[in-house]
Design a protein around this motif. Structure first.
Motif, short mmCIF file in Angstrom:
data_model
loop_
_atom_site.label_atom_id
_atom_site.label_comp_id
_atom_site.label_asym_id
_atom_site.label_seq_id
_atom_site.Cartn_x
_atom_site.Cartn_y
_atom_site.Cartn_z
N PRO A 40 -43.46 103.39 151.66
CA PRO A 40 -42.58 103.56 150.85
C PRO A 40 -40.98 103.65 150.87
CG PRO A 40 -43.79 104.95 152.86
CD PRO A 40 -43.67 103.43 153.04
N GLY A 41 -41.05 103.82 148.97
CA GLY A 41 -39.70 103.11 149.02
C GLY A 41 -38.64 101.99 148.40
N LYS A 42 -39.67 100.69 149.63
CA LYS A 42 -39.21 99.95 149.48
C LYS A 42 -39.75 98.40 147.84
CE LYS A 42 -37.76 100.29 154.13
NZ LYS A 42 -37.38 100.11 155.30
N GLN A 43 -39.14 97.17 148.09
CA GLN A 43 -40.44 96.27 147.68
C GLN A 43 -41.31 96.44 148.49
OE1 GLN A 43 -39.79 95.32 144.25
NE2 GLN A 43 -37.23 95.82 144.63
N ARG A 44 -42.16 95.32 147.35
CA ARG A 44 -43.66 94.50 148.49
C ARG A 44 -43.21 93.06 149.47
NH1 ARG A 44 -48.65 94.67 145.23
NH2 ARG A 44 -46.88 93.99 143.15
N GLU A 45 -43.71 93.15 150.86
CA GLU A 45 -43.04 92.07 151.62
C GLU A 45 -43.59 91.62 151.85
OE1 GLU A 45 -40.53 93.81 154.62
OE2 GLU A 45 -42.21 94.27 156.09
N TYR A 46 -43.32 90.13 152.43
CA TYR A 46 -44.38 89.49 153.18
C TYR A 46 -44.66 89.72 154.47
CZ TYR A 46 -46.07 84.97 155.72
OH TYR A 46 -46.39 83.96 156.09
N ASP A 88 -44.54 100.23 160.52
CA ASP A 88 -45.49 99.60 159.88
C ASP A 88 -46.67 100.20 158.84
OD1 ASP A 88 -45.93 97.91 162.50
OD2 ASP A 88 -44.65 97.21 162.36
N THR A 89 -45.67 101.36 158.03
CA THR A 89 -46.30 102.24 157.57
C THR A 89 -46.04 101.68 156.39
OG1 THR A 89 -45.97 104.41 158.95
CG2 THR A 89 -46.13 104.61 156.12
N ALA A 90 -47.78 101.76 155.53
CA ALA A 90 -47.48 100.63 154.17
C ALA A 90 -48.92 101.18 153.37
CB ALA A 90 -46.76 99.26 154.42
N VAL A 91 -48.97 100.25 152.75
CA VAL A 91 -49.74 100.25 151.61
C VAL A 91 -50.05 98.36 152.35
CG1 VAL A 91 -50.63 100.09 149.77
CG2 VAL A 91 -49.99 101.80 150.10
N TYR A 92 -50.87 98.00 152.47
CA TYR A 92 -51.16 96.65 152.75
C TYR A 92 -52.38 95.91 151.71
CZ TYR A 92 -48.78 97.19 157.64
OH TYR A 92 -48.11 97.47 158.18
N TYR A 93 -51.52 95.02 151.40
CA TYR A 93 -52.38 94.40 150.56
C TYR A 93 -52.44 92.68 150.42
CZ TYR A 93 -50.20 97.37 146.72
OH TYR A 93 -49.82 98.59 146.60
N CYS A 94 -53.67 91.38 150.12
CA CYS A 94 -53.83 90.56 150.57
C CYS A 94 -53.99 90.19 148.65
CB CYS A 94 -55.35 90.61 151.20
SG CYS A 94 -56.51 91.39 149.91
N ASN A 95 -53.20 88.55 149.11
CA ASN A 95 -53.28 87.95 147.48
C ASN A 95 -53.40 86.52 148.15
OD1 ASN A 95 -52.56 86.74 145.05
ND2 ASN A 95 -51.49 88.82 144.64
N THR A 96 -53.43 85.18 147.52
CA THR A 96 -53.08 83.97 147.79
C THR A 96 -51.30 84.00 148.44
OG1 THR A 96 -52.69 83.66 144.99
CG2 THR A 96 -54.69 82.82 146.45
N VAL A 97 -50.69 83.43 148.59
CA VAL A 97 -49.79 82.43 149.01
C VAL A 97 -48.82 81.24 147.82
CG1 VAL A 97 -47.59 81.54 150.15
CG2 VAL A 97 -49.01 83.43 151.02
N PRO A 98 -48.71 81.17 146.94
CA PRO A 98 -48.07 82.07 146.36
C PRO A 98 -49.13 83.02 146.10
CG PRO A 98 -47.19 79.93 145.13
CD PRO A 98 -48.57 79.28 146.26
N THR A 99 -48.17 84.59 145.46
CA THR A 99 -48.74 85.23 144.70
C THR A 99 -49.54 85.09 143.70
OG1 THR A 99 -47.17 86.67 144.83
CG2 THR A 99 -48.38 86.92 146.44
N ARG A 100 -50.73 85.60 143.05
CA ARG A 100 -51.20 85.31 141.49
C ARG A 100 -51.08 87.26 140.81
NH1 ARG A 100 -53.27 80.65 139.67
NH2 ARG A 100 -53.51 78.98 141.43
N ALA A 101 -50.18 86.90 140.21
CA ALA A 101 -50.46 88.53 139.45
C ALA A 101 -51.49 89.37 139.36
CB ALA A 101 -49.59 88.62 138.52
N ASN A 102 -51.82 88.70 139.05
CA ASN A 102 -53.60 89.11 138.71
C ASN A 102 -54.71 89.22 139.46
OD1 ASN A 102 -53.62 86.26 138.43
ND2 ASN A 102 -55.51 87.02 137.27
N TYR A 103 -54.51 89.40 141.08
CA TYR A 103 -54.89 89.29 142.36
C TYR A 103 -54.81 90.57 142.33
CZ TYR A 103 -56.69 84.50 141.64
OH TYR A 103 -57.53 83.00 141.35
N TRP A 104 -54.05 91.36 142.86
CA TRP A 104 -53.36 92.48 143.58
C TRP A 104 -54.56 93.68 143.58
CZ3 TRP A 104 -49.81 91.85 146.94
CH2 TRP A 104 -48.79 90.70 146.87
#
Length: 114
Positions: A40-46, A88-104
Protein backbone atom coordinates in the motif's frame (compact mmCIF):
# COMPACT_ATOMS: atom_id res chain seq x y z
CA UNK A 1 -0.09 -14.39 -22.53
CA UNK A 2 -2.26 -14.41 -19.42
CA UNK A 3 -0.81 -14.93 -15.96
CA UNK A 4 -3.27 -15.70 -13.17
CA UNK A 5 -2.00 -15.37 -9.62
CA UNK A 6 -3.86 -16.90 -6.68
CA UNK A 7 -3.38 -18.15 -3.15
CA UNK A 8 -3.32 -14.91 -1.22
CA UNK A 9 -5.17 -14.37 2.00
CA UNK A 10 -5.05 -13.15 5.56
CA UNK A 11 -2.43 -14.61 7.87
CA UNK A 12 -0.86 -13.73 11.20
CA UNK A 13 2.80 -12.78 11.47
CA UNK A 14 4.97 -15.87 11.41
CA UNK A 15 2.52 -17.77 9.25
CA UNK A 16 2.86 -19.19 5.74
CA UNK A 17 1.13 -18.99 2.40
CA UNK A 18 1.79 -20.50 -1.01
CA UNK A 19 1.00 -18.46 -4.09
CA UNK A 20 0.45 -19.94 -7.53
CA UNK A 21 0.70 -18.35 -10.96
CA UNK A 22 -0.78 -20.22 -13.91
CA UNK A 23 0.32 -19.22 -17.41
CA UNK A 24 -1.90 -19.50 -20.48
CA UNK A 25 1.07 -20.68 -22.55
CA UNK A 26 3.64 -23.42 -22.29
CA UNK A 27 5.77 -22.18 -19.41
CA UNK A 28 8.85 -23.84 -20.88
CA UNK A 29 8.75 -21.17 -23.59
CA UNK A 30 9.43 -18.48 -20.96
CA UNK A 31 13.01 -18.39 -19.70
CA UNK A 32 12.65 -16.35 -16.51
CA UNK A 33 9.50 -16.01 -14.42
CA UNK A 34 9.27 -13.68 -11.48
CA UNK A 35 7.13 -12.59 -8.58
CA UNK A 36 6.61 -8.95 -7.75
CA UNK A 37 4.59 -7.10 -5.15
CA UNK A 38 3.08 -3.71 -4.48
CA UNK A 39 2.57 -2.69 -0.88
CA UNK A 40 0.00 0.00 0.00
CA UNK A 41 1.33 3.42 -1.02
CA UNK A 42 4.53 2.03 -2.53
CA UNK A 43 5.92 1.21 -5.94
CA UNK A 44 5.80 -2.32 -7.26
CA UNK A 45 8.98 -4.19 -6.40
CA UNK A 46 10.80 -7.33 -7.40
CA UNK A 47 10.50 -10.32 -5.07
CA UNK A 48 12.09 -13.34 -6.73
CA UNK A 49 12.69 -15.09 -10.02
CA UNK A 50 13.28 -18.58 -11.36
CA UNK A 51 14.86 -19.54 -14.67
CA UNK A 52 13.71 -22.35 -16.91
CA UNK A 53 16.53 -24.46 -15.49
CA UNK A 54 15.54 -23.73 -11.90
CA UNK A 55 18.11 -21.11 -10.99
CA UNK A 56 16.60 -18.73 -8.45
CA UNK A 57 17.26 -15.30 -6.99
CA UNK A 58 15.56 -13.26 -4.27
CA UNK A 59 15.23 -9.75 -3.00
CA UNK A 60 17.18 -9.26 0.21
CA UNK A 61 13.97 -8.60 2.12
CA UNK A 62 12.62 -12.10 1.47
CA UNK A 63 15.74 -14.22 1.08
CA UNK A 64 15.68 -17.17 3.47
CA UNK A 65 11.92 -16.89 4.00
CA UNK A 66 10.44 -17.22 0.50
CA UNK A 67 11.03 -19.97 -2.06
CA UNK A 68 10.17 -19.68 -5.74
CA UNK A 69 9.71 -22.75 -7.90
CA UNK A 70 8.14 -23.66 -11.20
CA UNK A 71 6.46 -26.69 -12.71
CA UNK A 72 6.76 -26.32 -16.46
CA UNK A 73 4.51 -29.33 -17.06
CA UNK A 74 1.70 -27.56 -15.18
CA UNK A 75 2.54 -24.11 -16.56
CA UNK A 76 2.68 -22.91 -12.96
CA UNK A 77 5.07 -20.86 -10.86
CA UNK A 78 4.88 -21.00 -7.07
CA UNK A 79 5.97 -18.75 -4.25
CA UNK A 80 6.19 -20.40 -0.85
CA UNK A 81 6.20 -17.69 1.79
CA UNK A 82 7.21 -18.57 5.35
CA UNK A 83 7.81 -16.48 8.46
CA UNK A 84 5.59 -13.78 7.06
CA UNK A 85 5.88 -10.27 8.44
CA UNK A 86 3.44 -7.33 8.36
CA UNK A 87 5.84 -5.67 5.87
CA UNK A 88 5.04 -8.48 3.43
CA UNK A 89 1.48 -7.17 3.11
CA UNK A 90 0.99 -6.40 -0.58
CA UNK A 91 -0.66 -7.43 -3.81
CA UNK A 92 1.56 -10.08 -5.38
CA UNK A 93 1.92 -10.44 -9.13
CA UNK A 94 3.77 -12.73 -11.46
CA UNK A 95 5.38 -11.66 -14.70
CA UNK A 96 8.42 -12.42 -16.79
CA UNK A 97 11.89 -11.04 -16.20
CA UNK A 98 12.19 -8.49 -17.66
CA UNK A 99 8.54 -7.64 -17.22
CA UNK A 100 6.10 -7.15 -20.07
CA UNK A 101 3.44 -4.47 -19.60
CA UNK A 102 0.64 -6.52 -21.10
CA UNK A 103 1.36 -9.55 -18.90
CA UNK A 104 0.31 -7.95 -15.59
CA UNK A 105 -2.74 -9.66 -14.13
CA UNK A 106 -4.95 -8.79 -11.17
CA UNK A 107 -2.50 -10.14 -8.63
CA UNK A 108 -3.40 -11.75 -5.34
CA UNK A 109 -3.64 -9.89 -2.02
CA UNK A 110 -1.59 -11.02 0.96
CA UNK A 111 -2.37 -9.43 4.31
CA UNK A 112 -0.16 -10.16 7.31
CA UNK A 113 -1.37 -9.03 10.71
CA UNK A 114 0.94 -8.27 13.61
Amino acid sequence: VQLQASGGGFVQAGGSLRLSCVASVNLFSINIMGWYRRAPGKQREYVAHCTREGVTNYADSVRGRFTISRDNAKNTVYLQMNSLKPDDTAVYYCNTVPTRANYWGQGTLVTVSS
